[in-house]
Design an enzyme around this catalytic site. Structure first.
Site, short mmCIF file in Angstrom:
data_model
loop_
_atom_site.label_atom_id
_atom_site.label_comp_id
_atom_site.label_asym_id
_atom_site.label_seq_id
_atom_site.Cartn_x
_atom_site.Cartn_y
_atom_site.Cartn_z
CG HIS A 211 33.17 -128.38 -120.52
ND1 HIS A 211 32.34 -128.47 -119.44
CD2 HIS A 211 33.17 -127.08 -120.87
CE1 HIS A 211 31.85 -127.28 -119.15
NE2 HIS A 211 32.35 -126.40 -120.00
C1 UD1 Z 1 32.20 -123.99 -125.11
C2 UD1 Z 1 32.53 -122.70 -124.40
C3 UD1 Z 1 32.63 -122.94 -122.90
C4 UD1 Z 1 31.37 -123.61 -122.37
C5 UD1 Z 1 31.09 -124.87 -123.18
C6 UD1 Z 1 29.78 -125.45 -122.74
C7 UD1 Z 1 33.91 -121.07 -125.58
C8 UD1 Z 1 35.26 -120.48 -125.69
N1 UD1 Z 1 33.81 -122.17 -124.82
O1 UD1 Z 1 33.29 -124.88 -124.91
O2 UD1 Z 1 32.79 -121.70 -122.23
O3 UD1 Z 1 31.55 -123.92 -121.03
O4 UD1 Z 1 31.00 -124.53 -124.58
O5 UD1 Z 1 29.63 -126.77 -123.11
O6 UD1 Z 1 32.99 -120.55 -126.15
N2 UD1 Z 1 31.92 -130.27 -130.64
C9 UD1 Z 1 31.13 -131.29 -131.09
N3 UD1 Z 1 29.78 -131.03 -131.25
C10 UD1 Z 1 29.23 -129.83 -131.01
C11 UD1 Z 1 30.06 -128.78 -130.58
C12 UD1 Z 1 31.40 -129.02 -130.39
O7 UD1 Z 1 31.59 -132.40 -131.32
O8 UD1 Z 1 28.00 -129.68 -131.20
C13 UD1 Z 1 33.36 -130.54 -130.42
C14 UD1 Z 1 34.24 -130.04 -131.57
O9 UD1 Z 1 35.29 -130.96 -131.75
C15 UD1 Z 1 34.80 -128.73 -131.03
C16 UD1 Z 1 34.90 -129.03 -129.54
O10 UD1 Z 1 33.78 -129.86 -129.24
O11 UD1 Z 1 36.03 -128.40 -131.59
C17 UD1 Z 1 34.83 -127.78 -128.67
O12 UD1 Z 1 33.66 -126.99 -128.96
P1 UD1 Z 1 33.65 -125.41 -128.67
O13 UD1 Z 1 32.29 -124.88 -128.83
O14 UD1 Z 1 34.76 -124.76 -129.39
O15 UD1 Z 1 34.08 -125.33 -127.15
P2 UD1 Z 1 33.50 -126.09 -125.89
O16 UD1 Z 1 34.60 -126.88 -125.27
O17 UD1 Z 1 32.24 -126.78 -126.22
N1 UDP Z 2 23.98 -130.05 -118.83
C1 UDP Z 2 23.10 -130.90 -119.49
N2 UDP Z 2 23.56 -132.15 -119.84
C2 UDP Z 2 24.82 -132.59 -119.57
C3 UDP Z 2 25.70 -131.69 -118.89
C4 UDP Z 2 25.25 -130.43 -118.54
O1 UDP Z 2 21.95 -130.57 -119.73
O2 UDP Z 2 25.17 -133.72 -119.91
C5 UDP Z 2 23.50 -128.70 -118.46
C6 UDP Z 2 23.65 -128.32 -117.02
O3 UDP Z 2 22.52 -128.74 -116.27
C7 UDP Z 2 23.72 -126.80 -117.08
C8 UDP Z 2 24.47 -126.57 -118.38
O4 UDP Z 2 24.33 -127.77 -119.14
O5 UDP Z 2 22.41 -126.26 -117.17
C9 UDP Z 2 25.90 -126.28 -118.12
O6 UDP Z 2 26.59 -126.25 -119.32
P1 UDP Z 2 28.13 -126.59 -119.46
O7 UDP Z 2 28.63 -127.32 -118.27
O8 UDP Z 2 28.31 -127.20 -120.80
O9 UDP Z 2 28.78 -125.12 -119.56
P2 UDP Z 2 29.28 -124.06 -118.48
O10 UDP Z 2 28.20 -123.82 -117.53
O11 UDP Z 2 30.53 -124.62 -117.88
O12 UDP Z 2 29.62 -122.88 -119.32
#
Ligand code: UD1
Ligand code: UDP
Length: 376
Positions: A211
């Site tokens: 991601h």
């Molecule tokens: C965010 C965090 C990242 C973390 C990740 C965990 C920041 C800058 N990034 O990235 O560090 O590793 O979460 O998963 O804070 N969206 C949905 N449903 C949701 C939420 C988001 O569809 O419930 C989609 C939207 O199109 C949104 C995109 O995902 O624009 C990105 O979501 P966002 O929270 O901005 O960043 P992540 O890539 O999730």
């Molecule tokens: N995780 C989850 N379901 C998934 C993918 C990840 O429960 O399909 C959990 C994973 O076990 C870990 C956390 O989400 O506890 C990690 O989050 P993510 O990879 O979104 O964010 P990051 O750690 O990179 O910030």
């Protein structure tokens, strides 16, 4: 009675706050409030974790939703400020490195409220990562810095943070894993995916998560990763719980050709919806190999003893490489495929548990918080 307020917002925040919230139930002198920013809002990125991790329902949800970095960060600050003014906590606790972390830390610090940062000090030294900016800024305004690994302590000292603010306490994400490992063993995910299992630790499949914007927002990089992993998936099935950011990019770039037909869940690179915590833990725990760009997954595979290939050029979690099962292999498709095949052909790797990743980090944090709150 002292008041503490924790702020969560995105998926990796929930498993970090859950053990702390649970530990705080044994601290009758601290009244604990929980705020959800609403950065993540889908059931499978947010809601499901509250039930599974026994996290209390948030006292308030700011419902900020998605947006650009500036819009999302500013909106969290705008909506959190009146909550802090109303509840006047003595300390605000933030975790990790997401936009919610930074927004809450800045809002609290500007109101003169102490900030405790859990997972402080990690550095990728790559300022193109939004998380690196969030980490550095949050640490610079925090009063208590709770660190997971020695590299974090070294980084903070190098940046001039006073030693008395830095606490090496271990890893709350690992607390969460150890507390839920038994429950995860009851997950039916392998049956649902049609994987035959016989109780052995290592089953013939791999798991992929992706991601990071640097991997999924640039067509050539995403295509390289998907082509490498789909080649690997001719050797063994690869389960791929797809983050919504990544799902959108795959659709926009027309890369569905790399994915198996979701109806045929036995071979190829198999897309799944994001999984619940227990299902994902169970799937990872029995995998032969995990490929990821997640921060948390590098740590979890270290404790599970599962080989992990990190599809990035760097990691802010060097303990997972030096002591755990992680290898940082970058995003070159040939290197990904060669590294994956090498791990699968040589499955026995030595690994250790980083110091203090023992399930007691939350206990240590709450003890320090109690001491701090007695003095303010
Ligand atoms: C965010 C965090 C990242 C973390 C990740 C965990 C920041 C800058 N990034 O990235 O560090 O590793 O979460 O998963 O804070 N969206 C949905 N449903 C949701 C939420 C988001 O569809 O419930 C989609 C939207 O199109 C949104 C995109 O995902 O624009 C990105 O979501 P966002 O929270 O901005 O960043 P992540 O890539 O999730
Ligand atoms: N995780 C989850 N379901 C998934 C993918 C990840 O429960 O399909 C959990 C994973 O076990 C870990 C956390 O989400 O506890 C990690 O989050 P993510 O990879 O979104 O964010 P990051 O750690 O990179 O910030």
């Amino acid at each position: 009675m002292k008041r503490m307020l924790s702020v969560v917002g995105a998926r990796p925040n929930f498993m970090k706050v859950a053990p702390i919230a649970s530990e705080l139930r044994n601290s009758p002198d601290i009244q604990h409030f929980l705020v959800h920013s609403g950065q993540h809002y889908d059931e499978n990125l947010s809601g499901s974790f509250f039930a599974e991790l026994d996290l209390p329902k948030p006292d308030v949800n700011l419902e900020v939703g998605s947006g650009s970095h500036a819009v999302q960060t500013a909106e969290i600050m705008r909506r959190l400020e009146p909550v802090l003014l109303d509840w006047r906590p003595q300390i605000v606790l933030v975790v990790g490195d997401v936009n919610t972390t930074l927004a809450a830390a800045v809002t609290a610090a500007k109101l003169g409220i102490d900030v405790a940062h859990v997972e402080a000090g990690l550095r990728s030294f790559d300022l193109t990562m939004p998380e690196e900016i969030n980490r550095k800024l949050t640490d610079s305004i925090s009063t208590l810095l709770f660190v997971t690994e020695q590299s974090g302590v070294n980084n903070l000292k190098r940046e001039g943070v006073a030693e008395e603010k830095i606490f090496l306490v271990g890893n709350v994400m690992i607390d969460c894993l150890l507390r839920h490992r038994e429950a995860a063993a009851g997950s039916r995910i392998l049956d649902r995916l049609g994987v035959r299992h016989d109780g052995s630790r290592c089953l013939p499949y791999a798991v992929l998560t992706l991601h990071r914007p640097s991997n999924v927002e640039e067509a050539r990089t995403l295509q390289g990763i998907l082509s490498a992993v789909s080649s690997l998936a001719t050797d063994l099935p690869v389960f791929f719980p797809v983050h919504p950011r990544t799902r959108k990019q795959i659709a926009d770039f027309g890369f569905e050709c790399y994915l198996a037909d979701p109806g045929n869940s036995h071979r190829g690179l198999i897309p799944l919806d994001p999984l619940g915590y227990l299902d994902f833990l169970s799937l990872n725990a029995q995998a032969s190999l995990v490929l990821t760009d997640s921060g948390g997954v590098q740590e979890e595979t270290t404790i599970l003893g599962v080989p992990c290939l990190t599809l990035r050029e760097n990691t802010e979690r060097p303990a997972t490489v030096e002591q755990g099962t992680n290898q940082v292999v970058g995003v070159d498709p040939d290197r990904i495929l060669a590294s994956a095949r090498s791990v699968l052909n040589n499955p026995q790797q030595e690994h250790r548990c980083p110091p203090l990743w023992d399930g007691k980090a939350a206990q240590r944090i709450v003890q320090i918080l109690n001491g701090h709150l007695q003095c303010v």
